[in-house]
Design a protein around this motif. Structure first.
Motif, PDB file in Angstrom:
ATOM      1  N   SER A 205      -9.971 -59.515   6.119  1.00 36.03           N
ATOM      2  CA  SER A 205     -10.673 -59.922   7.343  1.00 36.03           C
ATOM      3  C   SER A 205      -9.927 -59.505   8.609  1.00 36.03           C
ATOM      4  O   SER A 205     -10.457 -59.631   9.716  1.00 36.03           O
TER       5      SER A 205
ATOM      6  N   ASN B  73     -19.965 -64.234  18.433  1.00 35.03           N
ATOM      7  CA  ASN B  73     -19.269 -65.528  18.376  1.00 35.03           C
ATOM      8  C   ASN B  73     -18.074 -65.531  17.421  1.00 35.03           C
ATOM      9  O   ASN B  73     -17.305 -66.496  17.400  1.00 35.03           O
ATOM     10  N   SER B  74     -17.937 -64.472  16.641  1.00 34.75           N
ATOM     11  CA  SER B  74     -16.811 -64.399  15.697  1.00 34.75           C
ATOM     12  C   SER B  74     -15.544 -63.980  16.429  1.00 34.75           C
ATOM     13  O   SER B  74     -15.568 -63.680  17.627  1.00 34.75           O
ATOM     14  N   ASP B  75     -14.435 -63.932  15.687  1.00 29.96           N
ATOM     15  CA  ASP B  75     -13.156 -63.533  16.292  1.00 29.96           C
ATOM     16  C   ASP B  75     -12.830 -62.068  16.010  1.00 29.96           C
ATOM     17  O   ASP B  75     -11.677 -61.658  16.054  1.00 29.96           O
ATOM     18  N   LEU B  76     -13.872 -61.259  15.742  1.00 27.61           N
ATOM     19  CA  LEU B  76     -13.652 -59.848  15.416  1.00 27.61           C
ATOM     20  C   LEU B  76     -13.224 -59.032  16.638  1.00 27.61           C
ATOM     21  O   LEU B  76     -12.539 -58.016  16.502  1.00 27.61           O
ATOM     22  N   GLY B  77     -13.664 -59.470  17.805  1.00 27.64           N
ATOM     23  CA  GLY B  77     -13.308 -58.721  19.016  1.00 27.64           C
ATOM     24  C   GLY B  77     -14.066 -57.423  19.154  1.00 27.64           C
ATOM     25  O   GLY B  77     -13.576 -56.471  19.780  1.00 27.64           O
TER      26      GLY B  77
ATOM     27  N   ARG C  60      -0.571 -55.253  19.654  1.00 23.83           N
ATOM     28  CA  ARG C  60      -1.559 -55.980  18.846  1.00 23.83           C
ATOM     29  C   ARG C  60      -1.271 -55.813  17.349  1.00 23.83           C
ATOM     30  O   ARG C  60      -1.426 -56.740  16.560  1.00 23.83           O
TER      31      ARG C  60
END
Length: 276
Positions: free
Chosen positions: A117, A175-179, A200
């Motif tokens: 993920s 809304n996910s944290d995928l960016g 990063r």
């Protein structure tokens, strides 16, 4: 291949006991015979056994230097004593071994899923495994309602089975944290992976290291639970001390093997993250 547990000789109850095998102190009997004593030895002169039961016969009491045969001593208490069969003990031991292997294998799967993920700069459909979409009022995984492919090394293509779910999928990705910013053309959704900066990459490397350590802690906890289960069988006289030592040794070998598996997937993921 997970290390196998060695077969061990199971503890068997010994019915060839010495004549004096049970003692009781500070006893008193006010009924038949009015017997009082501070210390007695109870002796069984014959045993009989069948399957996993044993019975005691011809009980005698020795008190204050006199030997008295008691025909009805503790009639309600003296009877059949149930012992665990070899099959029952083997079943319990096998159940513990199976549980350990299944839980450790699930731990490895969880570590891999967590690693997948985390994006590394190269597109991979597994990056979207944790994305859930509100589909007709029910949260479902994205991969269950859409086909996900990688047309290029830095992009993902999402083609829903039901086009009416496009907006819900787009919202879930935002809304996910995928960016990542989804590009919805009314037919499919495209995702472009931005290049990771050196800073990063280092941050994500620390996240991966933490997840690897959490996996190791989980494996150690599984080992601890199994050891407690073996010790319980030893207290119940179903396993001997030597049996438990052998099983504990095999358990440690299996634990070490899964620790190495976690280290292996961690090093692979770290290499992907730090390779520009």
């Amino acid at each position: 291949m997970a290390a196998s547990f060695s077969s061990t000789t199971l503890f068997r109850p010994n019915l060839n006991l010495p004549k004096s095998f049970l003692t009781h102190s500070d006893c008193a009997q006010e009924g038949f015979g009015r017997v009082k004593c501070h210390f007695i030895n109870v002796s069984a002169h014959s045993w009989s056994s069948a399957a996993n039961y044993a019975s005691i016969r011809h009980v005698a009491v020795k008190s204050s230097g006199k030997r008295v045969v008691v025909k009805h001593l503790l009639r309600k208490r003296v009877g059949l004593v149930k012992c665990a069969t070899i099959e029952e003990i083997e079943a319990e031991k096998s159940s513990i071994e199976k549980d350990v292997k299944e839980r450790m294998e699930k731990t490895i799967e969880t570590v891999r899923a967590n690693f997948n993920s985390i994006r590394t700069g190269r597109a991979n459909p597994s990056m979207l495994d944790k994305v859930e979409v509100e589909y007709y009022g029910t949260p479902v995984s994205l991969k269950s309602i859409a086909q996900i492919s990688t047309p290029e090394s830095s992009s993902l293509l999402i083609q829903p089975f039901d086009k009416s779910s496009l907006k819900a999928i787009e919202k879930a990705i935002v809304n996910s944290d995928l960016g990542m910013t989804p590009n919805n053309d009314g037919e499919v959704i495209r995702l472009s992976l931005p290049q990771l900066t050196t800073e990063r990459r280092k941050e994500l490397s620390k996240v991966v290291a933490k997840q690897a350590e959490e996996g190791k802690v989980a494996v150690r906890n599984i080992r601890r639970d199994a050891l407690k289960a073996y010790e319980k069988l030893e207290k119940e006289k179903k396993l001997s001390e030597d049996n438990v030592k052998d099983l504990s040794s095999d358990l440690q070998k299996l634990t070490d093997e899964y620790m190495k598996k976690i280290d292996s997937v961690y090093k692979q993921k770290e290499k992907e993250l730090l390779t520009v």
